[in-house]
Design an enzyme around this catalytic site. Structure first.
Site, mmCIF file in Angstrom:
data_model
loop_
_atom_site.group_PDB
_atom_site.id
_atom_site.type_symbol
_atom_site.label_atom_id
_atom_site.label_comp_id
_atom_site.label_asym_id
_atom_site.label_seq_id
_atom_site.Cartn_x
_atom_site.Cartn_y
_atom_site.Cartn_z
ATOM 1 N N ALA A 1 38.579 18.799 21.466
ATOM 2 C CA ALA A 1 38.398 17.491 21.770
ATOM 3 C C ALA A 1 39.517 17.326 23.051
ATOM 4 O O ALA A 1 40.570 18.142 22.889
ATOM 5 C CB ALA A 1 38.569 16.493 20.853
ATOM 6 N N GLY B 1 37.497 20.452 17.741
ATOM 7 C CA GLY B 1 36.100 19.965 17.991
ATOM 8 C C GLY B 1 35.272 20.904 18.747
ATOM 9 O O GLY B 1 34.067 20.769 18.280
ATOM 10 N N GLU C 1 33.876 22.471 15.516
ATOM 11 C CA GLU C 1 33.069 21.511 14.781
ATOM 12 C C GLU C 1 31.722 21.467 15.565
ATOM 13 O O GLU C 1 30.744 21.198 14.996
ATOM 14 C CB GLU C 1 33.894 20.134 14.633
ATOM 15 C CG GLU C 1 35.169 20.520 13.937
ATOM 16 C CD GLU C 1 36.159 19.309 14.059
ATOM 17 O OE1 GLU C 1 36.503 18.926 15.080
ATOM 18 O OE2 GLU C 1 36.729 18.701 12.861
ATOM 19 N N GLU D 1 44.114 21.430 14.961
ATOM 20 C CA GLU D 1 44.695 20.064 15.093
ATOM 21 C C GLU D 1 45.945 19.979 14.429
ATOM 22 O O GLU D 1 46.713 19.075 14.830
ATOM 23 C CB GLU D 1 43.423 19.275 14.424
ATOM 24 C CG GLU D 1 42.257 18.842 15.233
ATOM 25 C CD GLU D 1 41.102 20.085 14.825
ATOM 26 O OE1 GLU D 1 41.580 21.303 14.143
ATOM 27 O OE2 GLU D 1 40.117 19.766 14.880
HETATM 28 N N1 CO8 Z 1 42.337 19.215 25.642
HETATM 29 C C1 CO8 Z 1 42.551 18.896 27.370
HETATM 30 N N2 CO8 Z 1 42.823 20.053 27.849
HETATM 31 C C2 CO8 Z 1 42.651 21.284 27.456
HETATM 32 C C3 CO8 Z 1 42.665 21.462 26.356
HETATM 33 C C4 CO8 Z 1 42.102 20.701 25.262
HETATM 34 N N3 CO8 Z 1 41.875 20.615 23.934
HETATM 35 N N4 CO8 Z 1 42.536 22.982 25.970
HETATM 36 C C5 CO8 Z 1 42.717 23.399 27.174
HETATM 37 N N5 CO8 Z 1 43.056 22.226 27.875
HETATM 38 C C6 CO8 Z 1 43.292 22.624 29.523
HETATM 39 C C7 CO8 Z 1 44.765 23.019 29.639
HETATM 40 O O1 CO8 Z 1 45.729 21.744 29.590
HETATM 41 C C8 CO8 Z 1 44.795 23.778 30.729
HETATM 42 O O2 CO8 Z 1 44.800 22.676 31.918
HETATM 43 P P1 CO8 Z 1 45.968 22.674 32.990
HETATM 44 O O3 CO8 Z 1 45.708 24.085 33.849
HETATM 45 O O4 CO8 Z 1 45.255 21.388 34.040
HETATM 46 O O5 CO8 Z 1 47.163 22.339 32.255
HETATM 47 C C9 CO8 Z 1 43.628 24.311 31.241
HETATM 48 O O6 CO8 Z 1 42.682 23.821 30.097
HETATM 49 C C10 CO8 Z 1 43.734 25.795 30.484
HETATM 50 O O7 CO8 Z 1 44.237 25.955 29.436
HETATM 51 P P2 CO8 Z 1 45.418 26.887 29.128
HETATM 52 O O8 CO8 Z 1 46.347 27.145 30.206
HETATM 53 O O9 CO8 Z 1 46.436 26.237 27.803
HETATM 54 O O10 CO8 Z 1 44.959 28.237 28.718
HETATM 55 P P3 CO8 Z 1 45.238 29.442 28.018
HETATM 56 O O11 CO8 Z 1 44.547 30.618 28.016
HETATM 57 O O12 CO8 Z 1 46.853 29.700 28.181
HETATM 58 O O13 CO8 Z 1 45.375 29.026 26.359
HETATM 59 C C11 CO8 Z 1 44.229 27.804 24.538
HETATM 60 C C12 CO8 Z 1 43.998 28.778 25.777
HETATM 61 C C13 CO8 Z 1 44.781 28.782 23.475
HETATM 62 C C14 CO8 Z 1 42.829 27.418 24.126
HETATM 63 C C15 CO8 Z 1 44.975 26.632 24.767
HETATM 64 O O14 CO8 Z 1 44.531 25.966 25.754
HETATM 65 C C16 CO8 Z 1 44.884 25.652 23.566
HETATM 66 O O15 CO8 Z 1 45.706 25.818 22.516
HETATM 67 N N6 CO8 Z 1 44.114 24.740 23.693
HETATM 68 C C17 CO8 Z 1 44.157 23.553 22.861
HETATM 69 C C18 CO8 Z 1 43.654 23.804 21.666
HETATM 70 C C19 CO8 Z 1 43.519 22.813 20.434
HETATM 71 O O16 CO8 Z 1 44.444 22.187 20.166
HETATM 72 N N7 CO8 Z 1 42.470 22.161 20.253
HETATM 73 C C20 CO8 Z 1 42.143 21.121 19.252
HETATM 74 C C21 CO8 Z 1 42.306 19.592 19.937
HETATM 75 S S1 CO8 Z 1 42.132 18.236 18.972
HETATM 76 C C22 CO8 Z 1 40.539 18.322 18.545
HETATM 77 O O17 CO8 Z 1 39.834 19.172 19.036
HETATM 78 C C23 CO8 Z 1 40.177 17.250 17.513
HETATM 79 C C24 CO8 Z 1 38.546 17.104 17.194
HETATM 80 C C25 CO8 Z 1 38.380 15.819 16.568
HETATM 81 C C26 CO8 Z 1 37.829 14.746 17.157
HETATM 82 C C27 CO8 Z 1 37.170 13.860 16.376
HETATM 83 C C28 CO8 Z 1 37.312 12.300 16.314
HETATM 84 C C29 CO8 Z 1 36.262 11.707 15.057
#
Ligand code: CO8
Length: 258
Positions: free
Chosen positions: A65, A109, A112, A132
């Site tokens: 998400a 997400g 999921e 998460e």
């Molecule tokens: N949300 C927003 N932006 C994201 C997300 C995300 N989940 N993941 C990546 N991005 C963005 C980064 O911020 C970055 O943008 P910018 O260049 O503007 O800073 C761009 O995508 C590229 O990402 P990275 O530079 O971080 O890329 P890497 O190759 O270094 O890393 C990863 C890749 C490992 C995937 C890393 O991006 C990461 O850890 N992302 C987050 C993963 C995460 O924590 N996911 C869980 C999110 S919470 C969730 O999903 C809850 C769901 C439940 C909701 C239901 C409600 C009922």
């Protein structure tokens, strides 16, 4: 319909929906999930479509998400809007089969969403996880529930408590994905599976999907009865007569969804 965060293509009988927020690794925001719901509803209502594929990019199916959209929300915002509740239900209400074709990250997400599909074909580059916990929250769209049913308590608990990612081989061994294919053939393999499904009678396709999903919701004896009643009901269809006649006459069946 013109979409901003997904790309939808209908070719022959298959609707392919590509998540398309490359700058955010396909992070799922409200706009994307709204568009995905609309596209799935359209595909379900389009008589031409017989199977749906949801996919992402080579780097990410979806990295979760959208953290930036969620970060400033309060409990009241989340609760009163029932954040992502309606969107999740729309995806799960789709009657036609949905294949998730996953390459790269399927996290939070994203994992999921893949699990809400009917089965997952993974590229050898796929990585699944529920990270998460690293954000001070927990899964909200099935990461503690569906993942546990797929891979069992021990792995689901470890992934949810530590945020560890699972690679494609482990995902296949654990029953999370139906199979792993080389990344470059992912869409070809997903399309071949969708084409196979599209050849069947839509009556049986929907009955099978409902019956398998019922296995998660009910006891074994109720599920077996539900299955048997659906099986009996298919003898009211022309497609049952055609399928069995075609077998006897050693020819391919021509189903008409009747
Ligand atoms: N949300 C927003 N932006 C994201 C997300 C995300 N989940 N993941 C990546 N991005 C963005 C980064 O911020 C970055 O943008 P910018 O260049 O503007 O800073 C761009 O995508 C590229 O990402 P990275 O530079 O971080 O890329 P890497 O190759 O270094 O890393 C990863 C890749 C490992 C995937 C890393 O991006 C990461 O850890 N992302 C987050 C993963 C995460 O924590 N996911 C869980 C999110 S919470 C969730 O999903 C809850 C769901 C439940 C909701 C239901 C409600 C009922």
């Amino acid at each position: 319909m013109a979409y901003e965060t997904i790309i939808v293509e209908v070719e022959d009988h298959v609707c392919t929906i590509k998540l398309n927020r490359p700058d955010a690794l396909n992070a799922l925001n409200s706009h994307l999930l709204g568009e995905l719901g609309d596209a799935l509803t359209d595909a379900d209502q389009n008589d031409k479509v017989r199977c749906i594929i949801i996919t992402g990019s080579t780097k990410a199916f979806a990295a979760g998400a959208d953290i930036k959209e969620m970060s400033e929300k309060s409990y009241v915002d989340m609760f009163l809007s029932d954040f992502f509740g309606r969107e999740g239900e729309t995806i799960c209400r789709t009657r036609k089969p949905i294949i998730a074709a996953v390459a790269g990250y399927a996290l939070g997400g994203g994992c999921e969403l893949a699990m809400m599909c009917d089965f997952i074909i993974a590229a050898d580059t796929a990585k699944f996880g529920q990270p998460e916990i690293n954000l001070g929250v927990m899964p909200g769209l099935g990461g503690t529930q569906r993942l546990t049913r797929f891979v069992g308590k021990s792995k689901a608990m470890e992934m949810n408590l530590t945020g560890r990612f699972m690679d494609a081989d482990e995902a296949e061994r654990s029953g999370l994905v139906s199979r792993v294919v080389p990344a470059k053939t992912l869409m070809e393999e997903a399309r071949a599976a969708a084409d196979k499904i599209a050849e069947k009678s839509m009556l049986t396709t929907i009955a099978v999907k409902e019956a398998v999903n019922r296995a998660y919701e009910t006891t074994l004896s109720e599920g077996l009865l539900y299955e048997r009643r659906l099986f009996h009901s298919l003898f009211a269809t022309d497609d049952q007569k055609e399928g069995m006649a075609a077998f006897t006459e050693k020819r391919s069946a021509q189903f008409r969804d009747r």
